[in-house]
Design a protein around this motif. Sequence first.
Motif, PDB file in Angstrom:
ATOM      1  N   TYR A  17     -24.788 -38.662  -5.083  1.00 46.89           N
ATOM      2  CA  TYR A  17     -24.813 -40.126  -5.148  1.00 46.89           C
ATOM      3  C   TYR A  17     -26.213 -40.634  -5.480  1.00 46.89           C
ATOM      4  O   TYR A  17     -26.376 -41.614  -6.213  1.00 46.89           O
ATOM      5  CB  TYR A  17     -24.321 -40.723  -3.827  1.00 46.89           C
ATOM      6  N   ALA A  18     -27.240 -39.965  -4.949  1.00 46.57           N
ATOM      7  CA  ALA A  18     -28.605 -40.353  -5.283  1.00 46.57           C
ATOM      8  C   ALA A  18     -28.872 -40.171  -6.771  1.00 46.57           C
ATOM      9  O   ALA A  18     -29.494 -41.017  -7.415  1.00 46.57           O
ATOM     10  CB  ALA A  18     -29.596 -39.535  -4.455  1.00 46.57           C
ATOM     11  N   ALA A  19     -28.377 -39.078  -7.325  1.00 47.59           N
ATOM     12  CA  ALA A  19     -28.563 -38.827  -8.753  1.00 47.59           C
ATOM     13  C   ALA A  19     -27.842 -39.869  -9.604  1.00 47.59           C
ATOM     14  O   ALA A  19     -28.256 -40.158 -10.732  1.00 47.59           O
ATOM     15  CB  ALA A  19     -28.068 -37.425  -9.102  1.00 47.59           C
ATOM     16  N   ALA A  20     -26.756 -40.436  -9.065  1.00 44.98           N
ATOM     17  CA  ALA A  20     -25.997 -41.457  -9.782  1.00 44.98           C
ATOM     18  C   ALA A  20     -26.601 -42.845  -9.620  1.00 44.98           C
ATOM     19  O   ALA A  20     -26.115 -43.800 -10.228  1.00 44.98           O
ATOM     20  CB  ALA A  20     -24.553 -41.471  -9.301  1.00 44.98           C
ATOM     21  N   GLY A  21     -27.663 -42.979  -8.798  1.00 39.93           N
ATOM     22  CA  GLY A  21     -28.378 -44.244  -8.697  1.00 39.93           C
ATOM     23  C   GLY A  21     -28.436 -44.877  -7.333  1.00 39.93           C
ATOM     24  O   GLY A  21     -29.113 -45.895  -7.158  1.00 39.93           O
ATOM     25  N   ALA A  22     -27.758 -44.321  -6.322  1.00 43.07           N
ATOM     26  CA  ALA A  22     -27.780 -44.923  -4.993  1.00 43.07           C
ATOM     27  C   ALA A  22     -29.077 -44.610  -4.264  1.00 43.07           C
ATOM     28  O   ALA A  22     -29.589 -43.491  -4.347  1.00 43.07           O
ATOM     29  CB  ALA A  22     -26.595 -44.427  -4.171  1.00 43.07           C
ATOM     30  N   THR A  23     -29.586 -45.605  -3.545  1.00 47.15           N
ATOM     31  CA  THR A  23     -30.775 -45.394  -2.712  1.00 47.15           C
ATOM     32  C   THR A  23     -30.466 -45.563  -1.229  1.00 47.15           C
ATOM     33  O   THR A  23     -31.319 -45.300  -0.386  1.00 47.15           O
ATOM     34  CB  THR A  23     -31.897 -46.370  -3.084  1.00 47.15           C
ATOM     35  N   HIS A  24     -29.263 -46.027  -0.918  1.00 49.00           N
ATOM     36  CA  HIS A  24     -28.821 -46.198   0.456  1.00 49.00           C
ATOM     37  C   HIS A  24     -27.382 -45.704   0.569  1.00 49.00           C
ATOM     38  O   HIS A  24     -26.599 -45.844  -0.380  1.00 49.00           O
ATOM     39  CB  HIS A  24     -28.861 -47.670   0.886  1.00 49.00           C
ATOM     40  N   LEU A  25     -27.050 -45.155   1.726  1.00 52.50           N
ATOM     41  CA  LEU A  25     -25.680 -44.728   2.006  1.00 52.50           C
ATOM     42  C   LEU A  25     -25.311 -45.178   3.415  1.00 52.50           C
ATOM     43  O   LEU A  25     -26.104 -45.016   4.354  1.00 52.50           O
ATOM     44  CB  LEU A  25     -25.538 -43.218   1.869  1.00 52.50           C
ATOM     45  N   VAL A  26     -24.134 -45.778   3.541  1.00 51.95           N
ATOM     46  CA  VAL A  26     -23.622 -46.243   4.827  1.00 51.95           C
ATOM     47  C   VAL A  26     -22.321 -45.502   5.093  1.00 51.95           C
ATOM     48  O   VAL A  26     -21.368 -45.604   4.320  1.00 51.95           O
ATOM     49  CB  VAL A  26     -23.372 -47.758   4.818  1.00 51.95           C
ATOM     50  N   ALA A  27     -22.273 -44.749   6.183  1.00 52.57           N
ATOM     51  CA  ALA A  27     -21.115 -43.898   6.456  1.00 52.57           C
ATOM     52  C   ALA A  27     -20.348 -44.383   7.682  1.00 52.57           C
ATOM     53  O   ALA A  27     -20.934 -44.575   8.748  1.00 52.57           O
ATOM     54  CB  ALA A  27     -21.556 -42.451   6.669  1.00 52.57           C
ATOM     55  N   GLY A  28     -19.059 -44.568   7.496  1.00 53.05           N
ATOM     56  CA  GLY A  28     -18.162 -44.625   8.628  1.00 53.05           C
ATOM     57  C   GLY A  28     -17.857 -43.194   9.027  1.00 53.05           C
ATOM     58  O   GLY A  28     -17.689 -42.329   8.159  1.00 53.05           O
ATOM     59  N   VAL A  29     -17.846 -42.902  10.330  1.00 56.91           N
ATOM     60  CA  VAL A  29     -17.666 -41.526  10.768  1.00 56.91           C
ATOM     61  C   VAL A  29     -16.347 -41.360  11.510  1.00 56.91           C
ATOM     62  O   VAL A  29     -15.897 -42.255  12.220  1.00 56.91           O
ATOM     63  CB  VAL A  29     -18.847 -41.049  11.655  1.00 56.91           C
TER      64      VAL A  29
END
Length: 313
Positions: free
Chosen positions: A263-275
């Motif tokens: 996802y970082a390689a695709a352009g994301a700089t933040h990730l929010v995860a529901g667990v």
Amino acid sequence: MRIGVVLPSAEVQRRDGLDLATAARHAEDAGLDSVWHGDHLATGVPTVECTIALAVAATATHRIGVGAAVFVPAIRPLIWAAKAVASLQLISGGRLLLGIGSGGGPAQWAAAGVPFRERGPRTDAALRLLPGLLTGDPVTPPDGEPVTLAPGVDVPPLWIGNASAVAIHRAATLGDGWFPSLITPAVLAAGRERLRATARSAGRPEPVITIGALAALGRAPGTPSRDDLATGIAATYRHTARDAAEIPLTGDPAEAADRVAEYAAAGATHLVAGVAGPDWRAQADLLAEVRRRVSERPVPGPRAIPSGRGQRP
């Protein structure tokens, strides 16, 4: 890549002997970057009102960002929505991250007394007027009298939820970030190209990108498998089985870090995860380990961030 976690639902709080304050402190102590809560009305699922939940998280912590995933201003009178957001920004000491959307089914809008067909125009109006309302400038809302709210606050980052073409356009022309959830890295990369082109045409910098994810980490008994999660994603979000299988973050932290890197390689700089899993605290700890592993990897190249607002991640 900065990584946050969705706070536990009312059901999970009862199951794990948690409350929102305890969960927020646990995430902060674990080393995560942010905690998040959804905004739902009359869904039939027990849930705390978004701004109240985030106020609890903000007052229980000191460093961690507090985020709405996502706040729906258009189901509220705009001035009340602005006052709630400004209050959260003030209480949190400037740590608010404001995802904004126009989602929820027709039943939610009916419960709020707002015609479903008006959700788009009302959301656009909110995005145009919120910055001025939050900073304490005189603002005249549609069909209203001039209003000045006080105290004024710094405008939090406005990250536009959903992966649709409409959401991408809003993010590029009215927001500071794009916040799609449960999509593959390939779809994210394609959306980023459209986002960049639209922002360029509007004479605006490229918005930041935050990806919403679903994680079930580790191998403790009762932890859902990738297949379990993918089946639910395919049914709920109408993904193909192949795409749905790419989306969940599962396995040990090293394996999940590899997925986050895509996802970082695709352009994301933040990730929010529901667990998902038998123990919310354990999932938050494993997610923090994913963050540590990702942080040890090479940093992506510099990206433009809108000036004047939304600078804080």
